[in-house]
Write an enzyme that holds these catalytic residues in place. Structure first.
Site, short mmCIF file in Angstrom:
data_model
loop_
_atom_site.label_atom_id
_atom_site.label_comp_id
_atom_site.label_asym_id
_atom_site.label_seq_id
_atom_site.Cartn_x
_atom_site.Cartn_y
_atom_site.Cartn_z
N ASP A 121 2.08 -13.87 -0.30
CA ASP A 121 0.87 -14.28 0.41
C ASP A 121 1.24 -15.52 1.22
OD1 ASP A 121 -1.61 -14.94 1.34
OD2 ASP A 121 -2.44 -15.51 -0.61
N GLU A 122 1.62 -15.30 2.47
CA GLU A 122 2.07 -16.38 3.35
C GLU A 122 3.11 -17.28 2.66
OE1 GLU A 122 -1.50 -18.27 4.95
OE2 GLU A 122 -1.54 -16.69 6.47
N PRO A 123 4.22 -16.68 2.21
CA PRO A 123 5.21 -17.46 1.46
C PRO A 123 5.90 -18.56 2.27
CG PRO A 123 6.08 -15.30 2.00
CD PRO A 123 4.63 -15.28 2.37
#
Ligand SMILES: *[C@@H]1O[C@H](CO)[C@@H](O)[C@H](O)[C@H]1NC(C)=O
Ligand SMILES: *[C@@H]1O[C@H](CO)[C@@H](O)[C@H](O)[C@H]1NC(C)=O
Ligand SMILES: *[C@@H]1O[C@H](CO)[C@@H](O)[C@H](O)[C@H]1NC(C)=O
Ligand SMILES: *[C@@H]1O[C@H](CO)[C@@H](O)[C@H](O)[C@H]1NC(C)=O
Ligand SMILES: *[C@@H]1O[C@H](CO)[C@@H](O)[C@H](O)[C@H]1NC(C)=O
Ligand SMILES: *[C@@H]1O[C@H](CO)[C@@H](O)[C@H](O)[C@H]1NC(C)=O
Ligand SMILES: *[C@@H]1O[C@H](CO)[C@@H](O)[C@H](O)[C@H]1NC(C)=O
Ligand SMILES: *[C@@H]1O[C@H](CO)[C@@H](O)[C@H](O)[C@H]1NC(C)=O
Ligand SMILES: *[C@@H]1O[C@H](CO)[C@@H](O)[C@H](O)[C@H]1NC(C)=O
Length: 485
Positions: A121-123
């Site tokens: 998740d949006e790393p």
């Protein structure tokens, strides 16, 4: 026409309506204390002709509810799993088996129509520093191999949702676009991976955050207003913040050798509470501007005939447990409130100018917890702030919809949020003797003291499930039969 035939005709209409709006989907997050039951959410998606959905994890209840819906699904892998998925092919295989293969169906079957696996998740968010970068490519490769072994690689693509801050331009002009220097190597590896497997680049575009962080982006420019002052980049003219960000990314991709890379806008939206200019009316203007822009298929100055291949609105519903590290608005991105009620008018699909609300939503009883004005309130503020560390107090923060309610009503707001989140249990309205349960709604003006949802799954929901499955089974039988007549 028999009632069954009528139903079948109605159902036949669903996929065709979906394909018209096919390029626009929504993000469905479940980080809420009382998430709307998955079956209700699927009903909400269908009644609004939303044909694609992006999830942040692989919640079995959510995937079961999506089974047989024919809605295209992007299933998410939380950041916390990236490390093990990088280091172990076996872990990747288990993940694919347990969360994809088990539910998979390509067409009108009873399973889930998976389209993408979104890794993390949006790393790459700058605030995560290097916490997740080192695992992305290895994990992506392992998931890709696992999908191949499960014979799903041609139908399900591996993607990595990139945050708005993976690319930038110091000059503010698209021609200066490039990836964040600390990501340079990882981005090139990612783009090589995506390109090899014909997968698109998933990215968040955030005119709201651009407006917030950038003194040079006006509200009108962010909201697609015709009257906004345009930005010039040599001979190109930018009329809105979306095009400006999009072309900044296009330049960044071209600079590292991927000028043709397909782009999916994985998250885009406008919040409605928790900070100035986050209101339903500005969100409505933004969303209408965005959807008209996407429908016109006019693209951007750098990609005039090549708009994003898909766009996922962020978000479907408000989530009262989202992290607020980046701002109190994080809990208010929903086009719908937490209970599935539309915040404004919008046209996702075609024709209907109004969004359709979730139906037959079940709430806890009409009870609120407020502060008892007859008590000594000298410690009330401290107690309320403590409640706020758990409860959702984003609406009483500066710029929020309840910011101007006076003390001690803001204390009541905090008490009530805590009490609702704890299922209205009597002892969760104590607060050292300062709490009082009331049946009189303390809401006023735009400041809403909400009642939480009843989340115990009722028998009637199961009935609805069975009905849907039966109807879908009949539907597939009907389409098969009709091929022979
Ligand atoms: C990722 O996995 C590979 C293969 O197991 C391993 O060699 C590498 O050290 C891992 N990367 C990190 C950053 O742990
Ligand atoms: C997905 O698969 C993994 C590996 O088998 C498992 O640990 C996990 O609980 C599953 N579910 C979710 C929601 O990730
Ligand atoms: C990023 O990589 C590209 C291609 O290798 C190179 O041209 C560029 O100078 C690099 N930029 C930085 C900041 O490292
Ligand atoms: C700021 O925006 C204006 C257009 O409104 C543009 O002409 C100017 O170049 C921009 N300046 C910077 C530093 O981005
Ligand atoms: C945006 O917020 C500012 C600061 O609170 C306010 O002055 C302005 O009127 C707001 N504009 C809109 C359109 O909400
Ligand atoms: C989701 O909620 C949990 C608390 O229940 C929190 O720890 C976590 O950070 C949240 N995740 C996001 C992405 O907001
Ligand atoms: C307020 O808190 C302090 C410190 O915990 C305590 O000594 C005091 O008695 C409290 N006052 C009231 C009115 O409860
Ligand atoms: C709070 O502000 C809104 C408009 O921003 C106004 O309608 C409302 O009356 C105000 N409430 C109070 C209690 O002042
Ligand atoms: C309520 O308002 C008072 C006065 O503005 C403020 O001091 C207090 O911190 C607020 N409490 C909460 C929980 O926001």
């Amino acid at each position: 026409m028999s009632p069954y035939l009528t139903l079948l005709v109605l159902l036949l209409a669903i996929p065709s309506m979906g394909s018209l709006a096919g390029a626009i989907g929504v993000n469905w997050g479940t980080n809420a204390s009382h998430p709307l039951p998955p079956a209700k959410v699927v009903e909400l998606l269908k009644s609004n002709n939303i044909a694609k959905v992006k999830l942040f994890d692989a919640d079995p209840l959510v995937l079961e509810a999506l089974s047989g819906s024919n809605i295209g699904v992007t299933v998410g892998i939380p950041n916390s799993l990236l490390k093990s998925l990088n280091s172990s092919k076996k872990a990747a295989e288990s993940w694919v088996h347990d969360n994809v293969t088990r539910y998979f169906s390509a067409g009108h079957g009873n399973g889930v129509r998976f389209e993408y696996v979104a890794l993390g998740d949006e790393p790459f968010l700058q605030s995560y520093s290097e916490q997740f970068h080192p695992f992305i490519i290895g994990a992506a490769m392992n998931i890709q191999i696992a999908l191949g072994r499960a014979n799903l690689a041609s139908e399900v693509k591996v993607v990595v949702p990139c945050s708005f801050d993976t690319f930038l331009s110091e000059s503010g002009k698209p021609s200066g676009g490039h990836f964040r220097p600390d990501l340079n190597k990882t981005m090139i590896e990612l783009l090589e991976f995506l390109s090899k497997h014909h997968s698109p680049f998933f990215v968040t575009i955030s005119p709201f955050i651009s407006f917030h962080q950038n003194k040079n982006i006006s509200l009108d420019f962010a909201l697609f207003k015709e009257t906004a002052h345009p930005h010039k980049d040599s001979h190109k003219t930018y009329k809105n913040s979306f095009d400006l960000s999009y072309d900044t990314l296009v330049t960044a991709l071209s600079t590292v050798g991927f000028p043709e890379m397909d782009i999916v806008v994985a998250q885009i939206g406008w919040p409605t509470d928790g900070v100035a200019n986050a209101t339903s009316s500005t969100a409505e203007i933004f969303m209408k501007g965005l959807i008209n822009h996407l429908r016109s298929r006019s693209g951007t100055p750098l990609r005039p005939r090549n708009p994003p291949i898909e766009t996922y609105i962020y978000s479907l519903l408000d989530e009262d447990q989202r992290r607020t590290a980046t701002g109190n608005f994080e809990r208010h991105w929903g086009v719908f409130t937490f209970d599935g009620q539309a915040k404004y008018h919008l046209n996702f699909g075609q024709n209907a100018e109004k969004l359709v609300n979730a139906r037959n939503v079940e709430y806890l009883p009409s009870r609120w917890c407020v502060v008892n004005n007859n008590k000594d309130l000298s410690n009330a503020t401290a107690i309320a702030l403590e409640a706020c560390s758990v409860a959702d107090c984003s609406a009483i923060s500066p710029g929020g919809s309840c910011y101007n309610i006076s003390w001690p009503r803001n204390i009541s707001y905090a008490f009530n949020s805590y009490y609702q989140q704890h299922n209205q249990r009597h002892d969760n309205c104590d607060f050292g003797g300062l709490g009082l349960i009331t049946t009189v709604d303390p809401s006023a003006d735009n400041c809403r003291f909400s009642i939480e949802l009843r989340t115990s799954y009722s028998a009637s929901l199961h009935g609805a499930y069975l009905f849907l499955w039966t109807v879908l089974l009949m539907f597939s039988t009907f389409t098969c039969l009709s091929k022979f007549t």
